[in-house]
Design a protein around this motif. Structure first.
Motif, mmCIF file in Angstrom:
data_model
loop_
_atom_site.group_PDB
_atom_site.id
_atom_site.type_symbol
_atom_site.label_atom_id
_atom_site.label_comp_id
_atom_site.label_asym_id
_atom_site.label_seq_id
_atom_site.Cartn_x
_atom_site.Cartn_y
_atom_site.Cartn_z
ATOM 1 N N SER A 51 0.850 -1.188 0.000
ATOM 2 C CA SER A 51 0.000 0.000 0.000
ATOM 3 C C SER A 51 0.886 1.237 0.000
ATOM 4 C CB SER A 51 -0.941 0.017 1.209
ATOM 5 O OG SER A 51 -0.211 0.149 2.411
ATOM 6 N N ILE A 52 0.235 2.362 -0.203
ATOM 7 C CA ILE A 52 0.941 3.634 -0.191
ATOM 8 C C ILE A 52 0.145 4.605 0.648
ATOM 9 C CG2 ILE A 52 -0.166 4.368 -2.343
ATOM 10 C CD1 ILE A 52 2.462 5.847 -3.031
ATOM 11 N N LEU A 53 0.836 5.429 1.398
ATOM 12 C CA LEU A 53 0.167 6.431 2.194
ATOM 13 C C LEU A 53 0.674 7.813 1.863
ATOM 14 C CD1 LEU A 53 1.230 6.477 5.771
ATOM 15 C CD2 LEU A 53 -0.336 4.800 5.205
ATOM 16 N N SER A 54 -0.183 8.782 2.067
ATOM 17 C CA SER A 54 0.207 10.168 1.814
ATOM 18 C C SER A 54 -0.537 11.082 2.772
ATOM 19 C CB SER A 54 -0.135 10.573 0.372
ATOM 20 O OG SER A 54 -1.524 10.804 0.227
ATOM 21 N N SER A 55 -0.105 12.311 2.784
ATOM 22 C CA SER A 55 -0.873 13.342 3.475
ATOM 23 C C SER A 55 -2.118 13.634 2.633
ATOM 24 C CB SER A 55 -0.025 14.614 3.638
ATOM 25 O OG SER A 55 -0.077 15.415 2.480
ATOM 26 N N PRO A 56 -3.079 14.361 3.182
ATOM 27 C CA PRO A 56 -4.257 14.725 2.398
ATOM 28 C C PRO A 56 -4.017 15.870 1.413
ATOM 29 C CG PRO A 56 -4.500 15.520 4.647
ATOM 30 C CD PRO A 56 -3.232 14.715 4.605
ATOM 31 N N LEU A 57 -2.863 16.519 1.481
ATOM 32 C CA LEU A 57 -2.587 17.622 0.566
ATOM 33 C C LEU A 57 -2.581 17.098 -0.862
ATOM 34 C CD1 LEU A 57 0.187 19.354 2.672
ATOM 35 C CD2 LEU A 57 -2.162 20.160 2.321
ATOM 36 N N GLN A 58 -3.230 17.823 -1.767
ATOM 37 C CA GLN A 58 -3.450 17.290 -3.109
ATOM 38 C C GLN A 58 -2.171 16.962 -3.861
ATOM 39 O OE1 GLN A 58 -5.591 19.798 -5.917
ATOM 40 N NE2 GLN A 58 -4.917 21.639 -4.859
ATOM 41 N N ARG A 59 -1.075 17.685 -3.611
ATOM 42 C CA ARG A 59 0.167 17.358 -4.309
ATOM 43 C C ARG A 59 0.692 15.998 -3.885
ATOM 44 N NH1 ARG A 59 1.224 21.538 -0.635
ATOM 45 N NH2 ARG A 59 2.795 21.066 0.947
ATOM 46 N N ASN A 82 1.204 15.330 7.001
ATOM 47 C CA ASN A 82 1.119 16.654 6.382
ATOM 48 C C ASN A 82 2.475 17.345 6.413
ATOM 49 O OD1 ASN A 82 -1.321 17.259 5.251
ATOM 50 N ND2 ASN A 82 -2.224 18.077 7.121
ATOM 51 N N ASP A 83 2.642 18.271 5.497
ATOM 52 C CA ASP A 83 3.857 19.077 5.443
ATOM 53 C C ASP A 83 3.943 19.941 6.695
ATOM 54 O OD1 ASP A 83 6.145 20.410 4.516
ATOM 55 O OD2 ASP A 83 5.256 20.886 2.575
ATOM 56 N N ARG A 84 5.087 20.477 6.910
ATOM 57 C CA ARG A 84 5.318 21.415 8.003
ATOM 58 C C ARG A 84 4.460 22.661 7.776
ATOM 59 N NH1 ARG A 84 11.378 23.656 9.336
ATOM 60 N NH2 ARG A 84 10.968 24.228 11.500
ATOM 61 N N ASP A 85 3.927 23.201 8.863
ATOM 62 C CA ASP A 85 3.135 24.429 8.774
ATOM 63 C C ASP A 85 4.080 25.628 8.853
ATOM 64 O OD1 ASP A 85 1.330 26.492 8.904
ATOM 65 O OD2 ASP A 85 0.291 25.744 10.688
ATOM 66 N N TYR A 86 4.136 26.397 7.771
ATOM 67 C CA TYR A 86 4.997 27.578 7.749
ATOM 68 C C TYR A 86 4.257 28.830 8.189
ATOM 69 C CZ TYR A 86 8.304 24.626 5.324
ATOM 70 O OH TYR A 86 9.182 23.614 5.014
ATOM 71 N N GLY A 87 3.013 28.680 8.621
ATOM 72 C CA GLY A 87 2.257 29.815 9.135
ATOM 73 C C GLY A 87 2.214 30.964 8.137
ATOM 74 N N VAL A 120 4.738 12.871 13.323
ATOM 75 C CA VAL A 120 5.151 11.906 12.304
ATOM 76 C C VAL A 120 5.681 10.607 12.915
ATOM 77 C CG1 VAL A 120 6.789 11.495 10.416
ATOM 78 C CG2 VAL A 120 5.576 13.681 10.571
ATOM 79 N N LEU A 121 6.461 10.701 13.965
ATOM 80 C CA LEU A 121 7.054 9.476 14.533
ATOM 81 C C LEU A 121 6.004 8.475 15.020
ATOM 82 C CD1 LEU A 121 10.243 10.910 16.288
ATOM 83 C CD2 LEU A 121 10.074 9.659 14.121
ATOM 84 N N PRO A 122 4.931 8.902 15.697
ATOM 85 C CA PRO A 122 3.895 7.925 16.062
ATOM 86 C C PRO A 122 3.234 7.277 14.830
ATOM 87 C CG PRO A 122 3.655 9.881 17.416
ATOM 88 C CD PRO A 122 4.668 10.205 16.353
ATOM 89 N N ALA A 123 3.094 8.048 13.766
ATOM 90 C CA ALA A 123 2.522 7.483 12.525
ATOM 91 C C ALA A 123 3.455 6.406 11.982
ATOM 92 C CB ALA A 123 2.303 8.589 11.499
#
Length: 129
Positions: A51-59, A82-87, A120-123
């Motif tokens: 299987s493959i996993l990804s964040s929900p971000l469309q890219r 998810n990617d890092r939040d750059y605020g 991320v580490l718990p995931a």
């Protein structure tokens, strides 16, 4: 039991092409990104990935969908990747942030590395179970 984990970065977006921080912004893959995802799928075709996993971000999701479709495997979404939040700095040119703050880490409002690792580490641990 050992698992093999292959990390694949999402394909190119207009933000990448323009040197902008993406973070939680959600630009789609551009044509280059679509080709990069197809190339990643071809490069991984020899694996026995389940299987493959990804964040929900469309890219990320689109990159994963291309790979999963090519390989005939399932695609799952996990927001912990998810990617890092750059605020405030999301969408700004990385070079501008570096010029002002020296590093992205020093820019105010950027998600600390420790926070990224805390989700991320718990995931990753869950994958090992």
């Amino acid at each position: 039991m050992a698992i093999e984990l292959y990390l694949v970065r999402h394909g190119n977006t207009a933000f990448n092409a323009d040197g902008r921080l993406r973070g939680l912004a959600d630009p789609p893959l551009d044509d280059v990104g679509e080709c990069q995802a197809a190339a990643a799928a071809a490069a991984l075709s020899w694996t026995a990935a389940a299987s493959i996993l990804s964040s929900p971000l469309q890219r990320a999701a689109r990159t994963a969908e291309i790979i999963a479709g090519t390989m005939g495997i399932e695609h799952h979404v996990d927001a912990r990747f998810n990617d890092r939040d750059y605020g405030f700095w999301t969408g700004h040119r990385k070079s501008d942030v570096l010029a002002e703050w020296g590093t992205v880490d020093a820019a105010p409002g950027v998600e600390p590395t420790e926070s990224v690792l805390a989700r991320v580490l718990p995931a990753l641990d869950d994958l090992a179970e």
